[in-house]
Design an enzyme around this catalytic site. Structure first.
Site, PDB file in Angstrom:
ATOM      1  N   SER A  85      63.222   7.853  51.173  1.00 46.85           N
ATOM      2  CA  SER A  85      64.569   8.739  51.873  1.00 46.85           C
ATOM      3  C   SER A  85      64.330   9.164  53.178  1.00 46.85           C
ATOM      4  O   SER A  85      64.118   7.960  54.018  1.00 46.85           O
ATOM      5  CB  SER A  85      64.683   9.744  50.584  1.00 46.85           C
ATOM      6  OG  SER A  85      66.093  10.463  50.940  1.00 46.85           O
ATOM      7  N   HIS A 235      68.001   8.176  42.768  1.00 46.44           N
ATOM      8  CA  HIS A 235      67.286   8.119  44.454  1.00 46.44           C
ATOM      9  C   HIS A 235      65.820   8.618  44.134  1.00 46.44           C
ATOM     10  O   HIS A 235      65.059   8.055  45.027  1.00 46.44           O
ATOM     11  CB  HIS A 235      68.086   9.349  44.850  1.00 46.44           C
ATOM     12  CG  HIS A 235      67.685   9.494  46.349  1.00 46.44           C
ATOM     13  ND1 HIS A 235      67.684   8.265  47.361  1.00 46.44           N
ATOM     14  CD2 HIS A 235      67.230  10.398  47.274  1.00 46.44           C
ATOM     15  CE1 HIS A 235      67.275   8.906  48.379  1.00 46.44           C
ATOM     16  NE2 HIS A 235      66.980  10.101  48.593  1.00 46.44           N
TER      17      HIS A 235
END
Length: 255
Positions: A85, A235
């Site tokens: 991320s 994610h």
């Protein structure tokens, strides 16, 4: 000022960079697994995160330079680099800025494009905690829960709670700086940045962070890249399907 790190194992240096509001601790289990495969694993805490220093200055370039300086201080050359991320954005910038340092790059569930701000609820929930009232852990969780209903996200964030002194909890991260610099997190990689060595992008099957229309931009920056999907994961793919994540990373590094 040097970044805090957890170092484990010996062999080829593998640096791991956590995502926004994360820390090196999130990578403890996988770090041990990578170390067992013959890597000297350095799991870093970025500035304003974990046990690293706090600073009013916060940008991708500063974070990338911190990683470079960390490598200089530890005499690390020819590293492999893994980032998730926001940490993936930092890792991309390290690779395009200091290509001689990085041999292989793994980017977990983020692309080089600009992302619209989407952490507002999380930052509001964290900001709603008034530590001057000396709340306990359960009180902090109750406050945060009203803004962040997802249990997994909340548990991830509350790992940052610690006893600053007896009876006084605090967050490890520098929340004020994040609230003031929300737009930084979504910034794109500079368009002129290129890295012409092997790159693996891993995307979560249930995540929308890397889309098919992002492939062209990924290949612009990273002509020797490939994209693989981690099944049954969103994610936080390294936490949601650690086995598949580990196998994908190791087969790329050893390949």
């Amino acid at each position: 000022m040097s970044l805090y790190s957890r170092i484990e194992g010996s062999g080829k240096p593998l640096l791991i960079i956590h995502g926004f509001l994360g820390m090196s601790d999130n990578w403890k289990t996988l770090g041990t697994q990578f170390a067992a495969q013959g890597y000297e694993v350095h799991a870093l805490d970025l500035r304003n995160h974990g046990k690293s220093f706090h600073s009013d200055a916060f940008s991708y370039q500063l974070m990338a330079d911190d990683v470079y300086e960390y490598c200089q201080q530890h005499n690390l050359t020819h590293i492999d680099l893994l980032g998730h991320s926001m940490g993936g954005k930092v890792a991309m910038l390290v690779a395009v800025t200091y290509p001689e340092l990085v041999d292989k790059l793994i980017v977990a569930d983020i692309g080089p494009k600009q992302y619209a701000p989407h952490h507002q609820d999380i930052l509001k929930g964290l900001s709603a905690v008034d530590f001057s009232q000396k709340p306990g852990r359960s009180e902090v969780e109750a406050i945060v829960e009203s803004y962040i209903p997802d249990f997994g996200t909340r548990q991830f964030l509350l790992k940052n709670l610690y006893w600053k002194e007896p009876g006084q909890l605090a967050f490890r991260f520098n929340l004020d700086v994040f609230v003031r610099n929300q737009e930084v997190i979504g910034e794109s990689l500079p368009y002129e940045g290129h890295f012409e060595k092997p790159v693996l992008f891993l995307k979560g099957e249930k995540s929308g962070y890397i889309k098919s229309e992002d492939v062209e931009l990924i290949e612009h920056h990273f002509p020797f890249s490939k994209i693989e999907t981690i099944k049954n994961a969103g994610h936080w793919l390294h936490a949601e399907n650690p086995t598949a994540f580990f196998e994908a990373v190791i087969s790329f590094l050893k390949g």
